[in-house]
Design a protein around this motif. Structure first.
Motif, mmCIF file in Angstrom:
data_model
loop_
_atom_site.group_PDB
_atom_site.id
_atom_site.type_symbol
_atom_site.label_atom_id
_atom_site.label_comp_id
_atom_site.label_asym_id
_atom_site.label_seq_id
_atom_site.Cartn_x
_atom_site.Cartn_y
_atom_site.Cartn_z
ATOM 1 N N ASP A 71 0.835 -1.206 0.000
ATOM 2 C CA ASP A 71 0.000 0.000 0.000
ATOM 3 C C ASP A 71 0.867 1.251 0.000
ATOM 4 O O ASP A 71 2.044 1.224 0.352
ATOM 5 N N GLY A 72 0.265 2.366 -0.410
ATOM 6 C CA GLY A 72 0.929 3.655 -0.301
ATOM 7 C C GLY A 72 1.632 4.105 -1.566
ATOM 8 O O GLY A 72 1.727 3.361 -2.546
ATOM 9 N N PRO A 73 2.146 5.336 -1.545
ATOM 10 C CA PRO A 73 2.800 5.935 -2.718
ATOM 11 C C PRO A 73 4.248 5.473 -2.857
ATOM 12 O O PRO A 73 5.191 6.216 -2.575
ATOM 13 N N VAL A 74 4.443 4.245 -3.283
ATOM 14 C CA VAL A 74 5.770 3.628 -3.279
ATOM 15 C C VAL A 74 6.555 3.988 -4.532
ATOM 16 O O VAL A 74 6.069 3.837 -5.659
ATOM 17 N N ALA A 146 4.584 -7.657 -1.673
ATOM 18 C CA ALA A 146 4.508 -7.398 -0.238
ATOM 19 C C ALA A 146 3.136 -6.871 0.160
ATOM 20 O O ALA A 146 2.535 -6.067 -0.553
ATOM 21 N N SER A 147 2.649 -7.347 1.290
ATOM 22 C CA SER A 147 1.474 -6.798 1.948
ATOM 23 C C SER A 147 0.253 -6.753 1.024
ATOM 24 O O SER A 147 -0.293 -7.796 0.666
ATOM 25 N N GLN A 148 -0.170 -5.559 0.609
ATOM 26 C CA GLN A 148 -1.349 -5.415 -0.242
ATOM 27 C C GLN A 148 -1.224 -6.200 -1.547
ATOM 28 O O GLN A 148 -2.238 -6.567 -2.163
ATOM 29 N N ALA A 149 -0.004 -6.490 -1.963
ATOM 30 C CA ALA A 149 0.201 -7.285 -3.173
ATOM 31 C C ALA A 149 -0.426 -8.669 -3.052
ATOM 32 O O ALA A 149 -0.615 -9.361 -4.061
ATOM 33 N N GLY A 150 -0.776 -9.076 -1.844
ATOM 34 C CA GLY A 150 -1.434 -10.366 -1.653
ATOM 35 C C GLY A 150 -2.749 -10.474 -2.376
ATOM 36 O O GLY A 150 -3.208 -11.587 -2.682
ATOM 37 N N TRP A 151 -3.379 -9.347 -2.669
ATOM 38 C CA TRP A 151 -4.626 -9.364 -3.449
ATOM 39 C C TRP A 151 -4.368 -9.193 -4.939
ATOM 40 O O TRP A 151 -5.287 -9.224 -5.738
ATOM 41 N N ALA A 168 5.791 -14.148 -1.556
ATOM 42 C CA ALA A 168 4.783 -13.310 -0.906
ATOM 43 C C ALA A 168 5.275 -12.926 0.482
ATOM 44 O O ALA A 168 5.588 -13.793 1.300
ATOM 45 N N LEU A 169 5.328 -11.626 0.749
ATOM 46 C CA LEU A 169 5.838 -11.106 2.023
ATOM 47 C C LEU A 169 4.698 -10.489 2.826
ATOM 48 O O LEU A 169 4.129 -9.473 2.431
ATOM 49 N N MET A 263 6.869 -15.540 3.096
ATOM 50 C CA MET A 263 7.801 -15.065 4.115
ATOM 51 C C MET A 263 7.034 -14.153 5.065
ATOM 52 O O MET A 263 6.400 -13.183 4.630
ATOM 53 N N VAL A 264 7.072 -14.471 6.361
ATOM 54 C CA VAL A 264 6.315 -13.687 7.336
ATOM 55 C C VAL A 264 7.184 -13.319 8.516
ATOM 56 O O VAL A 264 8.122 -14.036 8.871
#
Length: 342
Positions: A71-74, A146-151, A168-169, A263-264
């Motif tokens: 998420d966010g303005p990466v 990472a994170s939101q990339a899970g969707w 997947a992180l 990876m968690v």
């Protein structure tokens, strides 16, 4: 000033210079990486995307890692914090492609107008672009997310037949479940009392009710008691995506025997990684490998996220030390063992 005092002043000054020289030297070494990097421009679905391509410094790469942000303005390099990941991939013989989100740096568009389907389409378009280039190795393609990339990741794997591996992180399964877990975990971490917990949960419940009935931003703003309410653009983004649940897309992605590496961080307060691991195991079975590290949501050492000064100094002087021990080694090992296509 006496001669003796002058000598002490000079000695102190020289000591400061020496210390500064050592710090600069350590910083230069700490920010020196084993990869070459160049700027590229991807033709995305909604305009040009400013990107970077990193490659091993010697020899041809055998595959490509495509990075999918959270998420966010990466920005494409996460302000340099992706460098250890770029280096690990290069050590394993992979190039890495990463771009700034729409509306960030020189990328056109606005990431806040995107749905998760839009994000998946953007990733797929970037892969198509890479395959059309003559000098980018796309014989083996691994998605890193990472994170939101899970969707996003499972949608891409579901729709393409050229993805050879997934990393997947700290990915979540259900948007609303993730939000509630994060709220409760932060309340516990902050030592909130009963009244504070009740107030925060009531605020969260009210926001969810507004989202579910499609309330306007003005109504949200008028009823919110938050000291830091969402912006109108963020409200629209959340409205567009709050129903996201990865389960069906993960099941569809599992129809292809693609190795998935989860990876968690054991100190993750953003995502219920136990739920994620359980869901991934039930869907991917033997195609899944899991690594748990002594890290936070970003897989950074917990102190880096809990202490801004420590995180800033470490990120400036020795960025490799931000991540939990063995994190990049584990990532590199997975890439090394991703089988090339038959």
């Amino acid at each position: 000033m006496t001669l003796k005092k002058r000598k002490r002043v000079v000695a102190s000054f020289l000591s400061l210079i020496a210390a500064a020289a050592v710090l600069v030297g350590v910083t230069l070494v700490g920010n020196s990486y084993r990869f070459d990097q160049r700027d590229v421009t991807i033709t995305g679905p909604d305009g040009a995307l400013e990107a970077v391509l990193t490659v091993p410094p010697q020899g041809a790469a055998r595959g490509l890692v495509v990075m999918v942000h959270g998420d966010g303005p990466v920005e494409a390099t996460q302000d340099g914090l992706y460098s250890p990941w770029f280096e690990a991939a290069a050590d394993a013989g992979y190039a890495t492609l990463s771009w700034s989100k729409p509306g960030v740096e020189g990328s056109e568009g606005d990431w806040l107008t995107q749905s998760m389907d839009d994000r998946a389409r953007e990733v797929s378009t970037a892969i198509d672009w890479a395959q059309a280039q003559g000098d980018i190795p796309t014989g083996t393609i691994v998605l890193w997310g990472a994170s939101q990339a899970g969707w996003v990741l499972p949608k891409v794997v579901r729709d393409r037949e050229d993805i050879d591996g997934v990393v997947a992180l700290g990915t979540a399964i259900n948007w609303l479940d993730q939000g509630r877990f994060n709220l409760l975990a932060e309340l516990d971490h902050d030592g909130a009392d009963t009244q504070e917990r009740q107030r925060a949960i009531a605020e969260s419940d009210q926001t969810r009710t507004l989202l579910e009935r499609g309330a306007s931003y003005d109504e949200y703003l008028a009823t919110s008691a938050s000291a830091d309410p969402m912006t109108e653009a963020r409200w629209a983004f959340v409205q567009r995506n709050f129903g996201s649940d990865a389960t069906a897309d993960l099941a569809a992605a599992a129809a292809r025997p693609v190795p998935v590496h989860l990876m968690v961080g054991t100190h993750d307060r953003n995502v219920d990684v136990a739920q994620t691991e359980e869901t991934y195991r039930s869907i991917f079975g033997p195609s899944l490998t899991v690594t748990r590290v002594d890290g936070a949501h970003s897989l950074a050492r917990p102190v880096m996220e809990d202490n801004d000064l420590v995180g800033l100094l470490t990120g400036t002087v020795w960025p490799r030390a931000l991540l939990a021990p063995d994190t990049v080694d584990d990532y590199r090992a997975f890439l090394t063992h991703v089988a090339p296509p038959a």
